[in-house]
Scaffold this motif. Structure first.
Motif, PDB file in Angstrom:
ATOM      1  N   UNK A  50       0.813  -1.220   0.000  1.00  0.00           N
ATOM      2  CA  UNK A  50       0.000   0.000   0.000  1.00  0.00           C
ATOM      3  C   UNK A  50       0.845   1.268   0.000  1.00  0.00           C
ATOM      4  N   UNK A  51       1.836   1.282  -0.872  1.00  0.00           N
ATOM      5  CA  UNK A  51       2.753   2.417  -0.976  1.00  0.00           C
ATOM      6  C   UNK A  51       2.845   2.954  -2.407  1.00  0.00           C
ATOM      7  N   UNK A  52       2.851   2.074  -3.390  1.00  0.00           N
ATOM      8  CA  UNK A  52       3.228   2.463  -4.745  1.00  0.00           C
ATOM      9  C   UNK A  52       2.202   3.344  -5.452  1.00  0.00           C
ATOM     10  N   UNK A  53       0.995   3.469  -4.912  1.00  0.00           N
ATOM     11  CA  UNK A  53       0.036   4.422  -5.505  1.00  0.00           C
ATOM     12  C   UNK A  53       0.420   5.869  -5.178  1.00  0.00           C
ATOM     13  N   UNK A  54       1.437   6.060  -4.338  1.00  0.00           N
ATOM     14  CA  UNK A  54       1.969   7.403  -4.083  1.00  0.00           C
ATOM     15  C   UNK A  54       3.096   7.780  -5.059  1.00  0.00           C
ATOM     16  N   UNK A  55       3.527   6.842  -5.878  1.00  0.00           N
ATOM     17  CA  UNK A  55       4.682   7.044  -6.750  1.00  0.00           C
ATOM     18  C   UNK A  55       4.234   7.561  -8.115  1.00  0.00           C
ATOM     19  N   UNK A  56       4.868   8.625  -8.588  1.00  0.00           N
ATOM     20  CA  UNK A  56       4.491   9.210  -9.875  1.00  0.00           C
ATOM     21  C   UNK A  56       4.999   8.383 -11.049  1.00  0.00           C
ATOM     22  N   UNK A  57       6.292   8.105 -11.099  1.00  0.00           N
ATOM     23  CA  UNK A  57       6.889   7.376 -12.223  1.00  0.00           C
ATOM     24  C   UNK A  57       7.053   5.916 -11.828  1.00  0.00           C
ATOM     25  N   UNK A  58       5.986   5.156 -11.944  1.00  0.00           N
ATOM     26  CA  UNK A  58       5.992   3.796 -11.438  1.00  0.00           C
ATOM     27  C   UNK A  58       6.872   2.867 -12.259  1.00  0.00           C
ATOM     28  N   UNK A  59       6.942   3.061 -13.576  1.00  0.00           N
ATOM     29  CA  UNK A  59       7.753   2.155 -14.402  1.00  0.00           C
ATOM     30  C   UNK A  59       9.233   2.279 -14.055  1.00  0.00           C
ATOM     31  N   UNK A  68      -3.419   7.732  -9.946  1.00  0.00           N
ATOM     32  CA  UNK A  68      -4.343   6.746 -10.486  1.00  0.00           C
ATOM     33  C   UNK A  68      -3.807   6.143 -11.780  1.00  0.00           C
ATOM     34  N   UNK A  69      -3.879   4.814 -11.853  1.00  0.00           N
ATOM     35  CA  UNK A  69      -3.581   4.068 -13.073  1.00  0.00           C
ATOM     36  C   UNK A  69      -4.598   2.950 -13.192  1.00  0.00           C
ATOM     37  N   UNK A  70      -4.783   2.433 -14.392  1.00  0.00           N
ATOM     38  CA  UNK A  70      -5.684   1.307 -14.575  1.00  0.00           C
ATOM     39  C   UNK A  70      -4.966   0.002 -14.224  1.00  0.00           C
ATOM     40  N   UNK A  71      -5.736  -1.065 -14.101  1.00  0.00           N
ATOM     41  CA  UNK A  71      -5.135  -2.381 -13.887  1.00  0.00           C
ATOM     42  C   UNK A  71      -4.216  -2.720 -15.051  1.00  0.00           C
ATOM     43  N   UNK A  72      -4.665  -2.420 -16.273  1.00  0.00           N
ATOM     44  CA  UNK A  72      -3.824  -2.658 -17.456  1.00  0.00           C
ATOM     45  C   UNK A  72      -2.495  -1.938 -17.358  1.00  0.00           C
ATOM     46  N   UNK A  73      -2.506  -0.707 -16.866  1.00  0.00           N
ATOM     47  CA  UNK A  73      -1.263   0.069 -16.752  1.00  0.00           C
ATOM     48  C   UNK A  73      -0.242  -0.664 -15.898  1.00  0.00           C
ATOM     49  N   UNK A  74      -0.665  -1.127 -14.728  1.00  0.00           N
ATOM     50  CA  UNK A  74       0.263  -1.854 -13.856  1.00  0.00           C
ATOM     51  C   UNK A  74       0.787  -3.108 -14.542  1.00  0.00           C
ATOM     52  N   UNK A  75      -0.101  -3.816 -15.208  1.00  0.00           N
ATOM     53  CA  UNK A  75       0.287  -5.030 -15.926  1.00  0.00           C
ATOM     54  C   UNK A  75       1.348  -4.722 -16.987  1.00  0.00           C
ATOM     55  N   UNK A  76       1.086  -3.718 -17.806  1.00  0.00           N
ATOM     56  CA  UNK A  76       2.015  -3.399 -18.902  1.00  0.00           C
ATOM     57  C   UNK A  76       3.331  -2.815 -18.398  1.00  0.00           C
ATOM     58  N   UNK A 132       9.350  -3.909 -18.138  1.00  0.00           N
ATOM     59  CA  UNK A 132      10.691  -3.962 -17.552  1.00  0.00           C
ATOM     60  C   UNK A 132      11.218  -5.391 -17.444  1.00  0.00           C
ATOM     61  N   UNK A 133      10.385  -6.378 -17.823  1.00  0.00           N
ATOM     62  CA  UNK A 133      10.866  -7.750 -17.884  1.00  0.00           C
ATOM     63  C   UNK A 133      10.245  -8.739 -16.914  1.00  0.00           C
ATOM     64  N   UNK A 134       9.322  -8.299 -16.064  1.00  0.00           N
ATOM     65  CA  UNK A 134       8.731  -9.213 -15.090  1.00  0.00           C
ATOM     66  C   UNK A 134       7.794 -10.225 -15.738  1.00  0.00           C
ATOM     67  N   UNK A 135       7.786 -11.433 -15.186  1.00  0.00           N
ATOM     68  CA  UNK A 135       6.779 -12.428 -15.509  1.00  0.00           C
ATOM     69  C   UNK A 135       5.705 -12.365 -14.427  1.00  0.00           C
ATOM     70  N   UNK A 136       4.486 -12.087 -14.807  1.00  0.00           N
ATOM     71  CA  UNK A 136       3.409 -11.919 -13.835  1.00  0.00           C
ATOM     72  C   UNK A 136       2.803 -13.280 -13.515  1.00  0.00           C
ATOM     73  N   UNK A 160     -11.082  -3.093  -2.510  1.00  0.00           N
ATOM     74  CA  UNK A 160     -10.297  -2.008  -1.933  1.00  0.00           C
ATOM     75  C   UNK A 160      -8.858  -2.012  -2.420  1.00  0.00           C
ATOM     76  N   UNK A 161      -8.310  -3.210  -2.680  1.00  0.00           N
ATOM     77  CA  UNK A 161      -6.889  -3.349  -2.964  1.00  0.00           C
ATOM     78  C   UNK A 161      -6.661  -4.195  -4.217  1.00  0.00           C
ATOM     79  N   UNK A 162      -5.519  -3.959  -4.827  1.00  0.00           N
ATOM     80  CA  UNK A 162      -5.062  -4.748  -5.975  1.00  0.00           C
ATOM     81  C   UNK A 162      -3.670  -5.300  -5.660  1.00  0.00           C
ATOM     82  N   UNK A 163      -3.441  -6.544  -6.020  1.00  0.00           N
ATOM     83  CA  UNK A 163      -2.181  -7.212  -5.737  1.00  0.00           C
ATOM     84  C   UNK A 163      -1.593  -7.787  -7.019  1.00  0.00           C
ATOM     85  N   UNK A 164      -0.269  -7.685  -7.147  1.00  0.00           N
ATOM     86  CA  UNK A 164       0.462  -8.376  -8.204  1.00  0.00           C
ATOM     87  C   UNK A 164       1.601  -9.166  -7.596  1.00  0.00           C
ATOM     88  N   UNK A 165       1.808 -10.358  -8.106  1.00  0.00           N
ATOM     89  CA  UNK A 165       2.984 -11.157  -7.782  1.00  0.00           C
ATOM     90  C   UNK A 165       3.689 -11.463  -9.087  1.00  0.00           C
TER      91      UNK A 165
END
Length: 241
Positions: free
Chosen positions: A118-127, A189-197, A202-206, A233-238
């Motif tokens: 619950x931290x990275x939604x504060x980050x502007x340049x997430x990529x 704010x970003x969409x779910x697709x944004x986080x995925x892409x 950067x090379x991650x396998x989701x 309320x929350x979104x998670x990626x591994x």
């Protein structure tokens, strides 16, 4: 200089209100977010762990007690950092740094697991941060994070108990303000697709995506559980390197 989310917790009144909120057994961090995060994380025995935005260090205590080989916590708020120092002072395997995530110099290939709750939604340049995390992991290392769900960050939210949620301007990315605990808090704010892409770029396998469906076993009050079924309320990626 503190940027993004960490600065709010150095407002003494905000920090006090947040501490009281987290102390409640009904808080969604402990009834929804943490149980799902633990499921995704699995065993941490003998892993070198990096915790981005480690807060008061209580999760670091959990990780060390679960047998991680080393624990590195990064925290931008001096109030949170001091709390983490206090909570982790008896653990020789822990190392804490007072720095924002954006300003910290990530080492190369040092960690087996990077977590952020619950931290990275504060980050502007997430990529840019995803790329630095990727290079800080050993081959096969895992990155797990939770954020506020995009249906939450997609609209301005007033303080107090909400009974209705209106998703608006979902595909308009960028800053959103929320009046929370007496402060006007800025999130991105970003969409779910944004986080995925961004992860894929950067090379991650989701490996897994979760949307914080609650379980009744984690609630003492059925009415609160039913309310939590209304919206994620929350979104998670591994993901893995």
């Amino acid at each position: 200089m503190h940027t993004n989310g960490s600065k709010y917790y150095d407002n003494e009144e905000f920090f006090k209100n947040y501490t009281l909120k987290r102390a409640s057994l009904k808080n969604p961090n402990d009834t929804i977010e943490k149980p799902i995060f633990m499921e995704l994380m699995g065993k941490v025995s003998q892993l070198n762990v990096l915790d981005l935005g480690c807060g008061d260090g209580r999760f670091g205590v959990d990780l060390i007690n679960f047998g991680c080989k080393s624990y590195q916590g990064i925290e931008g708020s001096i109030n949170m950092y001091n709390s983490a120092l206090n909570n982790l002072e008896s653990f020789q395997t822990s190392n804490l740094v007072h720095s924002t995530i954006e300003n910290w110099n990530f080492p190369k290939g040092q960690f087996d697991l990077v977590v952020s709750r619950l931290v990275l939604h504060y980050i502007k340049d997430i990529e840019a941060i995803f790329e630095r995390i990727y290079h800080s992991l050993s081959d096969g290392g895992k990155f797990i994070f939770s954020i506020e769900h995009p249906v939450i960050t997609s609209t301005l939210q007033s303080s107090g108990k909400k009974t209705d949620w209106v998703v608006d301007n979902y595909f308009i990315r960028g800053k959103r303000e929320q009046h929370w605990l007496g402060e006007n808090v800025t999130k991105y704010h970003r969409t779910i697709e944004d986080y995925f892409h961004h992860l894929k770029a950067v090379g991650f396998n989701i490996e897994s995506l979760r949307e914080s469906e609650p379980k009744m076993d984690n609630f003492e009050n059925e009415d609160i559980f039913k309310r939590r079924l209304r919206i994620p309320l929350f979104l998670f990626f591994s993901s893995t390197k």
